[in-house]
Design a protein around this motif. Structure first.
Motif, PDB file in Angstrom:
ATOM      1  N   VAL A  25       0.842  -1.200   0.000  1.00  9.38           N
ATOM      2  CA  VAL A  25       0.000   0.000   0.000  1.00  9.38           C
ATOM      3  C   VAL A  25       0.877   1.249   0.000  1.00  9.38           C
ATOM      4  CG1 VAL A  25      -1.559   1.376   1.443  1.00  9.38           C
ATOM      5  CG2 VAL A  25      -2.066  -1.025   1.003  1.00  9.38           C
ATOM      6  N   LYS A  26       1.896   1.258   0.852  1.00  6.67           N
ATOM      7  CA  LYS A  26       2.810   2.405   0.913  1.00  6.67           C
ATOM      8  C   LYS A  26       3.528   2.592  -0.418  1.00  6.67           C
ATOM      9  CE  LYS A  26       3.700   2.233   5.906  1.00  6.67           C
ATOM     10  NZ  LYS A  26       4.684   1.895   6.964  1.00  6.67           N
ATOM     11  N   GLY A  27       3.947   1.478  -1.022  1.00 10.71           N
ATOM     12  CA  GLY A  27       4.665   1.560  -2.285  1.00 10.71           C
ATOM     13  C   GLY A  27       3.823   2.130  -3.407  1.00 10.71           C
ATOM     14  N   PHE A  28       2.564   1.703  -3.485  1.00  4.58           N
ATOM     15  CA  PHE A  28       1.682   2.217  -4.539  1.00  4.58           C
ATOM     16  C   PHE A  28       1.271   3.658  -4.262  1.00  4.58           C
ATOM     17  CE2 PHE A  28       1.369  -2.159  -5.896  1.00  4.58           C
ATOM     18  CZ  PHE A  28       1.252  -2.042  -7.269  1.00  4.58           C
ATOM     19  N   THR A  29       1.106   3.999  -2.996  1.00  2.00           N
ATOM     20  CA  THR A  29       0.799   5.386  -2.639  1.00  2.00           C
ATOM     21  C   THR A  29       1.956   6.304  -3.025  1.00  2.00           C
ATOM     22  OG1 THR A  29      -0.550   4.613  -0.777  1.00  2.00           O
ATOM     23  CG2 THR A  29       0.109   6.915  -0.760  1.00  2.00           C
ATOM     24  N   ASP A  30       3.181   5.842  -2.785  1.00  2.00           N
ATOM     25  CA  ASP A  30       4.362   6.631  -3.145  1.00  2.00           C
ATOM     26  C   ASP A  30       4.436   6.870  -4.649  1.00  2.00           C
ATOM     27  OD1 ASP A  30       5.099   6.756  -0.508  1.00  2.00           O
ATOM     28  OD2 ASP A  30       6.605   5.162  -0.630  1.00  2.00           O
ATOM     29  N   ARG A  31       3.820   5.977  -5.418  1.00  8.21           N
ATOM     30  CA  ARG A  31       3.800   6.132  -6.872  1.00  8.21           C
ATOM     31  C   ARG A  31       2.581   6.918  -7.358  1.00  8.21           C
ATOM     32  NH1 ARG A  31       6.159   1.107 -10.273  1.00  8.21           N
ATOM     33  NH2 ARG A  31       8.088   0.766  -9.111  1.00  8.21           N
ATOM     34  N   SER A  32       1.866   7.511  -6.399  1.00  9.81           N
ATOM     35  CA  SER A  32       0.717   8.397  -6.693  1.00  9.81           C
ATOM     36  C   SER A  32      -0.482   7.666  -7.270  1.00  9.81           C
ATOM     37  CB  SER A  32       1.142   9.528  -7.648  1.00  9.81           C
ATOM     38  OG  SER A  32       2.177  10.302  -7.064  1.00  9.81           O
ATOM     39  N   TYR A  33      -0.648   6.380  -6.946  1.00 10.08           N
ATOM     40  CA  TYR A  33      -1.871   5.667  -7.313  1.00 10.08           C
ATOM     41  C   TYR A  33      -2.964   6.001  -6.293  1.00 10.08           C
ATOM     42  CZ  TYR A  33       0.651   2.698 -10.631  1.00 10.08           C
ATOM     43  OH  TYR A  33       1.389   2.235 -11.698  1.00 10.08           O
ATOM     44  N   PHE A  34      -4.220   5.970  -6.745  1.00 11.26           N
ATOM     45  CA  PHE A  34      -5.350   6.031  -5.821  1.00 11.26           C
ATOM     46  C   PHE A  34      -5.503   4.641  -5.200  1.00 11.26           C
ATOM     47  CE2 PHE A  34      -6.464   9.362  -8.903  1.00 11.26           C
ATOM     48  CZ  PHE A  34      -6.614  10.430  -8.032  1.00 11.26           C
ATOM     49  N   VAL A  35      -5.495   4.569  -3.881  1.00 12.88           N
ATOM     50  CA  VAL A  35      -5.501   3.274  -3.187  1.00 12.88           C
ATOM     51  C   VAL A  35      -6.627   3.226  -2.167  1.00 12.88           C
ATOM     52  CG1 VAL A  35      -4.209   1.735  -1.657  1.00 12.88           C
ATOM     53  CG2 VAL A  35      -3.018   2.950  -3.492  1.00 12.88           C
ATOM     54  N   ASP A  36      -7.401   2.149  -2.204  1.00  6.72           N
ATOM     55  CA  ASP A  36      -8.369   1.824  -1.162  1.00  6.72           C
ATOM     56  C   ASP A  36      -7.874   0.584  -0.422  1.00  6.72           C
ATOM     57  OD1 ASP A  36     -10.136   3.845  -1.624  1.00  6.72           O
ATOM     58  OD2 ASP A  36     -11.761   2.586  -2.375  1.00  6.72           O
ATOM     59  N   LEU A  37      -7.971   0.604   0.892  1.00  3.26           N
ATOM     60  CA  LEU A  37      -7.657  -0.563   1.710  1.00  3.26           C
ATOM     61  C   LEU A  37      -8.967  -1.041   2.325  1.00  3.26           C
ATOM     62  CD1 LEU A  37      -5.596  -2.481   3.017  1.00  3.26           C
ATOM     63  CD2 LEU A  37      -5.268  -0.770   4.808  1.00  3.26           C
ATOM     64  N   VAL A  38      -9.475  -2.153   1.824  1.00  4.12           N
ATOM     65  CA  VAL A  38     -10.765  -2.688   2.267  1.00  4.12           C
ATOM     66  C   VAL A  38     -10.514  -3.817   3.254  1.00  4.12           C
ATOM     67  CG1 VAL A  38     -12.927  -3.770   1.540  1.00  4.12           C
ATOM     68  CG2 VAL A  38     -11.834  -2.071   0.067  1.00  4.12           C
ATOM     69  N   LEU A  39     -11.077  -3.676   4.450  1.00  2.68           N
ATOM     70  CA  LEU A  39     -10.867  -4.644   5.520  1.00  2.68           C
ATOM     71  C   LEU A  39     -12.195  -5.249   5.949  1.00  2.68           C
ATOM     72  CD1 LEU A  39      -8.450  -2.444   7.660  1.00  2.68           C
ATOM     73  CD2 LEU A  39      -7.792  -4.304   6.115  1.00  2.68           C
ATOM     74  N   ALA A  40     -12.213  -6.579   6.115  1.00  2.00           N
ATOM     75  CA  ALA A  40     -13.421  -7.205   6.653  1.00  2.00           C
ATOM     76  C   ALA A  40     -13.766  -6.572   7.995  1.00  2.00           C
ATOM     77  CB  ALA A  40     -13.220  -8.706   6.803  1.00  2.00           C
ATOM     78  N   LYS A  41     -12.733  -6.302   8.787  1.00  2.00           N
ATOM     79  CA  LYS A  41     -12.910  -5.573  10.041  1.00  2.00           C
ATOM     80  C   LYS A  41     -11.677  -4.711  10.264  1.00  2.00           C
ATOM     81  CE  LYS A  41     -14.509  -6.139  14.788  1.00  2.00           C
ATOM     82  NZ  LYS A  41     -14.926  -7.106  15.830  1.00  2.00           N
ATOM     83  N   ALA A  42     -11.887  -3.414  10.401  1.00  2.00           N
ATOM     84  CA  ALA A  42     -10.762  -2.475  10.541  1.00  2.00           C
ATOM     85  C   ALA A  42     -10.245  -2.505  11.970  1.00  2.00           C
ATOM     86  CB  ALA A  42     -11.188  -1.067  10.149  1.00  2.00           C
ATOM     87  N   GLU A  43      -9.327  -3.430  12.234  1.00  2.00           N
ATOM     88  CA  GLU A  43      -8.724  -3.547  13.555  1.00  2.00           C
ATOM     89  C   GLU A  43      -7.311  -4.079  13.409  1.00  2.00           C
ATOM     90  OE1 GLU A  43     -10.970  -6.333  15.837  1.00  2.00           O
ATOM     91  OE2 GLU A  43     -10.419  -8.053  14.596  1.00  2.00           O
TER      92      GLU A  43
END
Length: 365
Positions: A25-43
């Motif tokens: 996620v960090k790597g793709f964000t650093d490359r200026s991609y739009f990123v969603d992180l979808v979690l079954a449960k955000a914990e």
């Protein structure tokens, strides 16, 4: 399409798969991609490491299976170009969700474990069904990513997948801030100058990590050499391990501090890293230990350690469950000077940049 890349996994509880996804996620964000992180449960403890530009989508599911309806709605509403999921049960949910959503999102599933060995060693009926379900539904994926050559071979054989459907991409272990994290201070009396050398291991306290072999090997070493053992991680095997430590009479020299957010700073100050696993998907912690400049010892288990150490060139490989061989290797490592070539090897072979580039090629973006 609004979101170019979506990552899906059960949660951000501490583990190798979760750490890998955060690094991607960090790597793709650093490359200026739009990123969603979808979690079954955000914990989980890694939530605090999600980059500020990433949207976290919490599906509020008590179990991954119950996330299916909301993941379907997410895909229908957002229609990301590509979704990467990890862990077998989450991968199945991702594949079913795309089929139900009737969207064109590319689904890439990342297999983080040895499917055949996991099925043989689980007492859970649902776990034993996993190879059957993967055989049915993994062909629906656009690509299956294996995190080591051993995992890829196991998938091709066990799930009967065509070779061209499977890609090997090593984990993005070496991140830009890894060495900075290694220099963070450690507040523990064992790491004060003049104290005995510390052997360290990092991993969940579970059966597959086989910490009893490590503890017994350490007890042998301790009879001859002043040393200490620290095992970072948490899990169901803690009571059994604590009982073994008492039985061997090494309570004052073995520490089980539990899960820590930054184990790398402990590795940096230790003398030897030991991995005693019966099996692995890869072995991120081996790479991290080599990167911060300490000798490593690992069981020659499937899959990962042999690849990481270049078949033992840059670390000691011992048979699974062999207490005497592990103790002998520990004694040698405590006397042997560190080989800087091992550090160079991992710092060029298992980088975040290389891994992100390979995933970008697979994603077709």
């Amino acid at each position: 399409m609004k979101n170019q890349v979506t990552f899906f996994l059960p949660s951000l509880r501490g583990g190798g798969a979760e750490r890998t996804m955060i690094n991607l996620v960090k790597g793709f964000t650093d490359r200026s991609y739009f990123v969603d992180l979808v979690l079954a449960k955000a914990e989980g403890p890694y939530l605090s490491e999600v980059p500020s530009g990433v949207r976290v989508v919490d599906l509020h599911a008590s179990r991954v299976f119950f996330a299916l309806p909301r993941l379907v709605r997410y895909l229908q509403q957002e229609r990301p170009r590509v979704l990467l999921s990890t862990l077998s049960h989450a991968n199945l949910i991702a594949l079913w969700a795309r089929w139900l959503a009737r969207v064109e999102t590319r689904i890439i599933v990342r297999e983080a474990s040895n499917v055949s060995i996991n099925a043989l060693n689980t007492a859970n009926r649902r776990g034993k069904l996993i190879p059957f379900l993967l055989r049915l539904f993994y062909p629906w994926a656009d690509t299956i990513v294996a995190l080591s050559k051993g995992v890829a071979d196991d998938l091709i054989y066990t799930i009967n997948l065509p070779k061209e459907k499977v890609r090997v991409v090593y984990n993005p272990v070496i991140t830009p801030n890894l060495l900075t994290k290694a220099e963070e201070p450690v507040d523990h009396p064992w790491f004060v100058f003049g104290e005995p050398p510390v052997l360290i291991s990092v991993g969940r306290l579970t059966l597959e990590k086989d910490h009893p072999t490590l503890i017994r090997a350490f007890a042998q070493v301790r009879q001859q050499i002043p040393a200490r053992l620290m095992i970072l991680g948490e899990g169901d095997e803690r009571p059994r391990l604590e009982a073994l430590i008492r039985e061997l009479g090494v309570e004052i020299d073995v520490a089980l501090p539990g899960f820590v957010e930054n184990p790398i700073k402990y590795m940096k100050r230790s003398s030897v890293f030991v991995l005693s696993s019966r099996w692995e998907g890869f072995g991120n912690v081996l790479v991290e230990a080599m990167a911060v400049g300490i000798p490593v010892i690992s069981t020659n288990c499937p899959n990962g350690p042999a690849e990481i150490t270049n078949n033992g060139e840059f670390g000691s490989l011992v048979p699974i469950g062999d207490v005497d061989a592990m103790a002998k290797s520990i004694r040698k490592a405590l006397d042997k000077p560190w080989d800087e070539k091992a550090q160079v090897w991992v710092m060029t072979s298992f980088t975040q940049e290389k891994s992100v580039q390979q995933y970008a090629e697979i994603f077709g973006i």
